[in-house]
Design a protein around this motif. Structure first.
Motif, PDB file in Angstrom:
ATOM      1  N   PRO A  16       0.799  -1.236   0.000  1.00 58.59           N
ATOM      2  CA  PRO A  16       0.000   0.000   0.000  1.00 58.59           C
ATOM      3  C   PRO A  16       0.824   1.275   0.000  1.00 58.59           C
ATOM      4  CG  PRO A  16      -0.030  -1.031   2.169  1.00 58.59           C
ATOM      5  CD  PRO A  16       0.654  -2.002   1.249  1.00 58.59           C
ATOM      6  N   THR A  17       2.146   1.171   0.213  1.00 56.88           N
ATOM      7  CA  THR A  17       2.970   2.390   0.219  1.00 56.88           C
ATOM      8  C   THR A  17       3.286   2.860  -1.194  1.00 56.88           C
ATOM      9  OG1 THR A  17       5.120   1.229   0.229  1.00 56.88           O
ATOM     10  CG2 THR A  17       4.039   1.579   2.351  1.00 56.88           C
ATOM     11  N   ARG A  18       3.051   2.038  -2.217  1.00 56.52           N
ATOM     12  CA  ARG A  18       3.336   2.436  -3.594  1.00 56.52           C
ATOM     13  C   ARG A  18       2.125   3.187  -4.146  1.00 56.52           C
ATOM     14  NH1 ARG A  18       5.020  -1.258  -7.642  1.00 56.52           N
ATOM     15  NH2 ARG A  18       6.533   0.323  -8.223  1.00 56.52           N
ATOM     16  N   VAL A  19       2.334   4.423  -4.562  1.00 60.50           N
ATOM     17  CA  VAL A  19       1.228   5.275  -4.987  1.00 60.50           C
ATOM     18  C   VAL A  19       1.541   5.929  -6.323  1.00 60.50           C
ATOM     19  CG1 VAL A  19       0.368   5.754  -2.657  1.00 60.50           C
ATOM     20  CG2 VAL A  19       2.167   7.204  -3.630  1.00 60.50           C
ATOM     21  N   ARG A  57       7.969  11.264  -2.894  1.00 62.76           N
ATOM     22  CA  ARG A  57       7.049  10.185  -3.259  1.00 62.76           C
ATOM     23  C   ARG A  57       6.781  10.120  -4.766  1.00 62.76           C
ATOM     24  NH1 ARG A  57       3.969   8.486   1.189  1.00 62.76           N
ATOM     25  NH2 ARG A  57       2.038   8.243   0.008  1.00 62.76           N
ATOM     26  N   GLU A 104      -3.254  11.176  -4.610  1.00 64.39           N
ATOM     27  CA  GLU A 104      -2.520   9.928  -4.614  1.00 64.39           C
ATOM     28  C   GLU A 104      -3.487   8.747  -4.613  1.00 64.39           C
ATOM     29  OE1 GLU A 104       1.825  10.617  -2.584  1.00 64.39           O
ATOM     30  OE2 GLU A 104       0.185   9.962  -1.284  1.00 64.39           O
ATOM     31  N   TYR A 105      -3.072   7.691  -5.319  1.00 62.48           N
ATOM     32  CA  TYR A 105      -3.874   6.469  -5.362  1.00 62.48           C
ATOM     33  C   TYR A 105      -2.959   5.281  -5.112  1.00 62.48           C
ATOM     34  CZ  TYR A 105      -7.103   2.868  -6.997  1.00 62.48           C
ATOM     35  OH  TYR A 105      -7.916   1.762  -7.074  1.00 62.48           O
ATOM     36  N   SER A 106      -3.268   4.493  -4.090  1.00 57.69           N
ATOM     37  CA  SER A 106      -2.491   3.307  -3.766  1.00 57.69           C
ATOM     38  C   SER A 106      -2.991   2.160  -4.633  1.00 57.69           C
ATOM     39  CB  SER A 106      -2.634   2.981  -2.275  1.00 57.69           C
ATOM     40  OG  SER A 106      -1.868   1.853  -1.930  1.00 57.69           O
ATOM     41  N   SER A 126      -2.999  -1.590  -3.141  1.00 55.24           N
ATOM     42  CA  SER A 126      -3.233  -1.691  -1.702  1.00 55.24           C
ATOM     43  C   SER A 126      -4.017  -2.933  -1.315  1.00 55.24           C
ATOM     44  CB  SER A 126      -3.972  -0.445  -1.198  1.00 55.24           C
ATOM     45  OG  SER A 126      -5.215  -0.296  -1.868  1.00 55.24           O
ATOM     46  N   GLY A 182      -6.652  -1.551  -6.151  1.00 55.29           N
ATOM     47  CA  GLY A 182      -6.628  -0.566  -5.086  1.00 55.29           C
ATOM     48  C   GLY A 182      -8.026  -0.162  -4.661  1.00 55.29           C
TER      49      GLY A 182
END
Length: 432
Positions: free
Chosen positions: A18-21, A72, A112-114, A117, A149
């Motif tokens: 979930p940290t990748r956005v 980010r 931002e969109y994970s 996630s 996501g």
């Protein structure tokens, strides 16, 4: 027995992070997933509020955004400028903007969109177009995965890896950053948009995320089945995938030579109204060939002279064994062996349990079934039963390497893993 004895499960778990956005346009419209332009009244109101900010406050706010998000994403100010350009219709009626106001407006219309996630599953695998760093007897590969996501929206993401000379498999480290491509060209066709997109070639392939970009895909790009296609000395990577609009599904085609630029095209014909199409890696008898599931139960073979139009086919495989009586489907493009076309299949049995099997088709006439696995090759183990959709193992494409099949597969629609299969043992089992 949970799997055939000649199937070797690995421990290469690829789990959602979930940290990748990615950055996506924020469109304050009445329908949150609508790909149409933003609601003009709301956009005007937001722009008015931005312009009423004191210049010092606006500069401080922009600096705060950069401080919070710079690490980010790459090139944030350029992204803000590009988003403002997309918003020109909403910005132009207002007084001239300063550069700070324009970039700040771009930031207000992004979010931002994970993208992975919830899940990272349904993988397919092909050889990397650049084998310059492959070891002796080994091979580099590209893995595609379906990422899910917020709102259960599916996109396409990638990983790279290496098969060593001894057959061991390694996945390369994943980039912390991620981005979506730029739209290079968009053409309206009778069946939908034909879109060309491209990524910065300096980015790692694991950074590249193909997110829904056409109305037919607004709720997802699902289950891409990649294949390395050879034709007249040329090599092209194609992938059939399911486009989901939120109401309707259809099959579309992705095309690339380098995994940097891609063309996304709608498919036409009766077969394209369904999902699960898989292209053979070369022409058969001078024509393109596809394995499809046109009736949600059986597998069909279709030939076509047009890569983008597919009509009715002939049924070649039907549910037969106890583990597949609800339905069967393909698990990626057929793999060419000396003995014939190896087609991985999935079967759905009692309690909607998914398993992976195989069939061997005649090399000249793939409508002829030469052999078929009576028992599943892979089915959920006790440790793999739990997830978003329990009791499911699934793949969108495997690859031959020397005397083995390299099989990436998904577990319970949540994460992915690998297995390897000895070809000789598989064929011997299928013959008996």
């Amino acid at each position: 027995m949970s799997q055939a004895t000649f199937v070797n499960r690995q421990a290469l778990y690829l789990r959602p992070d979930p940290t990748r956005v990615i950055l996506r346009p924020f469109k304050p419209a009445t329908e949150p997933r609508d790909l149409n332009p933003v609601d003009k009244n709301r956009a005007d109101h937001i722009v008015d509020r931005i312009l009423r900010l004191d210049p010092a406050v606006a500069a401080t706010q922009l600096a705060d955004v950069l401080e919070n998000f710079q690490g980010r994403h790459r090139h944030l100010l350029e992204i803000f400028d590009a988003r403002a350009a997309e918003m020109e219709e909403a910005l132009s009626p207002h007084i001239p903007f300063t550069l700070v106001q324009r970039q700040l407006a771009g930031a207000y219309f992004l979010h931002e969109y994970s993208f992975e996630s919830s899940a990272l599953f349904n993988p397919s695998i092909v050889s990397h177009p650049d084998q310059s760093e492959a070891p002796a007897g080994g091979r580099r590969f590209i893995l595609s995965l379906r990422a899910v996501g917020e709102g259960h929206i599916s996109s396409l993401t990638f990983r790279t890896g290496l098969i060593a000379g001894d057959g061991s498999i390694r996945i390369d480290p994943t980039s912390r950053l991620a981005s979506i491509p730029s739209v290079l060209n968009r053409m309206s066709e009778p069946n939908g948009d034909d879109v060309e997109v491209g990524f910065n070639p300096d980015t790692d392939i694991s950074e590249r995320v193909i997110f829904p970009i056409a109305k037919s895909q607004v709720n997802g790009i699902e289950d891409a089945r990649f294949v390395e296609f050879h034709d007249a000395g040329r090599k092209t990577f194609f992938a059939t995938y399911t486009a989901y609009s939120g109401k309707n599904i259809r099959s579309e085609m992705l095309e690339t030579k380098d995994f940097i630029s891609f063309r996304m095209s709608p498919l036409a014909g009766a077969a394209a109204r369904n999902k699960g199409m898989a292209l053979f890696p070369r022409r058969i008898g001078g024509r393109y060939a596809m394995i499809t599931r046109q009736d949600n139960e059986n597998l069909y073979l279709i030939h076509s002279d047009d890569l983008y139009r597919w009509g009715e086919g002939v049924a070649v495989l039907k549910p037969l064994f106890s583990w597949e009586l609800i339905q069967i489907g393909n698990c990626g493009s057929p793999i060419e062996l000396d003995e014939g076309w190896l087609l991985l299949t999935h079967g759905v049995g009692p309690m909607r349990k998914y398993s992976i099997g195989a069939a061997l088709l005649d090399k000249v006439d793939p409508s002829k079934v030469l052999a078929r696995s009576r028992e599943p090759l892979v089915q959920p183990e006790q440790s793999e039963r739990e997830g978003y959709v329990p009791n499911v193992v699934y793949t969108c494409g495997a690859m031959r390497h020397n005397d083995e099949i390299i099989l990436p597969y998904a577990v319970s629609d949540t994460f992915s893993n690998f297995a390897t299969i000895k070809i000789s043992a598989l064929l011997e089992t299928m013959r008996h």
